[in-house]
Design a protein around this motif. Structure first.
Motif, short mmCIF file in Angstrom:
data_model
loop_
_atom_site.label_atom_id
_atom_site.label_comp_id
_atom_site.label_asym_id
_atom_site.label_seq_id
_atom_site.Cartn_x
_atom_site.Cartn_y
_atom_site.Cartn_z
N MET A 56 11.17 0.03 -9.28
CA MET A 56 10.08 0.03 -10.16
C MET A 56 8.58 -0.39 -9.45
SD MET A 56 11.74 -1.82 -13.47
CE MET A 56 10.32 -1.85 -14.25
N PHE A 57 8.44 -1.30 -8.48
CA PHE A 57 7.40 -1.69 -7.77
C PHE A 57 7.04 -0.59 -7.10
CE2 PHE A 57 5.67 -3.55 -3.96
CZ PHE A 57 4.54 -4.39 -4.64
N THR A 58 7.90 0.08 -6.34
CA THR A 58 7.22 1.29 -5.19
C THR A 58 6.94 2.37 -6.40
OG1 THR A 58 9.46 1.96 -4.89
CG2 THR A 58 8.62 0.50 -3.22
N ALA A 59 7.70 2.65 -7.30
CA ALA A 59 7.44 3.64 -8.19
C ALA A 59 6.23 3.50 -8.86
CB ALA A 59 8.64 3.91 -9.10
N THR A 60 5.70 2.35 -9.20
CA THR A 60 4.52 2.03 -10.04
C THR A 60 3.43 2.15 -9.13
OG1 THR A 60 5.52 0.29 -11.20
CG2 THR A 60 2.97 0.16 -11.22
N ILE A 61 3.32 1.85 -7.79
CA ILE A 61 2.40 2.18 -6.82
C ILE A 61 1.94 3.54 -6.30
CG2 ILE A 61 1.83 1.87 -4.22
CD1 ILE A 61 3.21 -0.98 -4.49
N ALA A 62 3.31 4.45 -6.25
CA ALA A 62 3.26 5.92 -6.19
C ALA A 62 2.59 6.50 -7.35
CB ALA A 62 4.60 6.57 -5.97
N SER A 63 3.06 6.17 -8.63
CA SER A 63 2.59 6.82 -9.66
C SER A 63 0.84 6.50 -9.87
CB SER A 63 3.14 6.34 -10.87
OG SER A 63 2.94 4.92 -11.30
N ALA A 64 0.45 5.42 -9.29
CA ALA A 64 -1.17 4.89 -9.42
C ALA A 64 -1.62 5.82 -8.74
CB ALA A 64 -1.24 3.33 -9.05
N PHE A 65 -1.31 6.33 -7.31
CA PHE A 65 -1.97 6.99 -6.37
C PHE A 65 -1.98 8.37 -6.99
CE2 PHE A 65 -1.21 3.56 -3.08
CZ PHE A 65 -2.54 3.71 -2.30
N VAL A 66 -0.95 8.91 -7.50
CA VAL A 66 -0.84 10.23 -8.06
C VAL A 66 -1.62 10.35 -9.11
CG1 VAL A 66 0.72 11.98 -9.24
CG2 VAL A 66 1.60 10.78 -7.16
#
Length: 336
Positions: A83-93
């Motif tokens: 969830m942590f890494t997915a949140t970071i990725a979604s913020a960049f996207v």
């Protein structure tokens, strides 16, 4: 980067990070307690490689308590880290998508702003990028189009028409030059009226920025000047003059095309003369520039009199505030 951090905070990234660290810490302490590992550092190593699903196998729990700790770390730790890494990725996207849609403020300074979008805007950007002096200079496009029209890392996009809010997003106060293009979807009269209105708006918001505009009808030049435009290009008049020259002196427009393009051949440049040129005669400077820089002076821009003198007299002397209009292969660094 500030926008991405804001997005991460809004997505509760801090909470996810703290929970992940808590599982890492509890896993390490639990393994150390049940398995009696020689060093707590080894326990932390095991907890970390388990959460990240690497699992080297160099440390493995053998007691019931240690295995229960391992199950907890694998179930909760891996889920939280995902969830942590997915949140970071979604913020960049999401940030990239917003930039493409032109809804985010730009944070650049000393940039060029182009108001309006057409095939000419693309050519203008290509010409600007061809000049080594401003090859990487930020360019902001302000236009009422669905998404960013050009893939260029130093080109930014703001969606909308020229007004106070949109120009604030484009950081008009930090801009060095604004170019206002005609709206080709309108008739000739409406095009020029829109350009004049946009010029008035921009000049009111920033008294110092240099404004270049294009208009369709030469009769509207006076309106553009009164609105605050520094330079005005009349579309029809310029092409008409070139056609007349082509008819009178066949092929002469080829050299004109070369001079106004930064992408090939010689170009026109306006440069400040070094102190050593002050009070020197035009004919002497002409010789120096040709011998040392392979450049030719076409005109003198007299800042004091706000006058452009083409083909100056041989005895014209260079004064403080004068600038040289040159033809050269690349922008000369005078006095260096």
């Amino acid at each position: 980067m500030i926008n991405i951090l804001t997005q991460l905070i809004r997505n509760k990234i801090t909470r996810l990070f703290l929970l992940t660290i808590a599982i890492l810490f509890l896993g390490a302490v639990g393994l150390h307690y049940f398995e009696k590992t020689p060093h707590i550092v080894d326990a932390f190593w095991w907890s970390f490689v388990t959460i990240t699903t690497v699992g080297y196998g160099d440390i493995a729990p053998s007691t019931v308590g240690g295995r229960i700790v391992g199950v907890i770390v694998m179930v909760f730790g891996i889920g939280l880290l995902g969830m942590f890494t997915a949140t970071i990725a979604s913020a960049f996207v999401e940030t990239r998508l917003k930039e493409g849609k032109g809804v985010m403020d730009v944070k650049v300074n000393d940039h060029f702003i182009i108001c309006g979008w057409s095939y000419k805007a693309k050519e203008i950007i290509a010409e600007l990028r061809a000049d080594k002096k401003i090859k990487n200079k930020p360019i902001v496009i302000v236009a009422d189009i669905p998404e960013k029209p050009l893939d260029d890392e130093n080109t930014f996009f703001i969606n909308g028409e020229v007004d106070a809010d949109i120009m604030t997003k484009a950081n008009l106060r930090g801009a060095s030059v604004v170019m206002i293009l005609t709206d080709e979807s309108l008739d000739s009269y409406s095009r020029d009226a829109k350009v004049v209105l946009n010029t008035l708006t921009i000049r009111k918001l920033n008294q110092d920025v240099y404004i270049c505009v294009e208009i369709s009808d030469a009769r509207n030049m006076q309106h553009g000047k009164l609105a605050g435009a520094d330079e005005i290009i009349v579309i029809g008049e310029l092409s008409g003059n070139l056609l007349a020259q082509a008819a009178l002196d066949h092929g002469i427009t080829k050299i004109i095309t070369e001079l106004v393009s930064n992408r090939y051949g010689n170009e026109l440049y306006k440069v400040k003369p070094p102190e050593s040129f002050m009070d020197m005669k035009f004919i002497d400077i002409l010789k120096i520039l040709k011998e040392d820089y392979n450049a030719i002076i076409l005109a003198i821009d007299s800042g004091k009199n706000n006058k452009l003198v083409a083909n100056p007299p041989m005895d014209y002397t260079i004064k403080t505030g004068d600038e040289l209009v040159l033809i050269a292969q690349e922008r000369p660094q005078l006095g260096k």
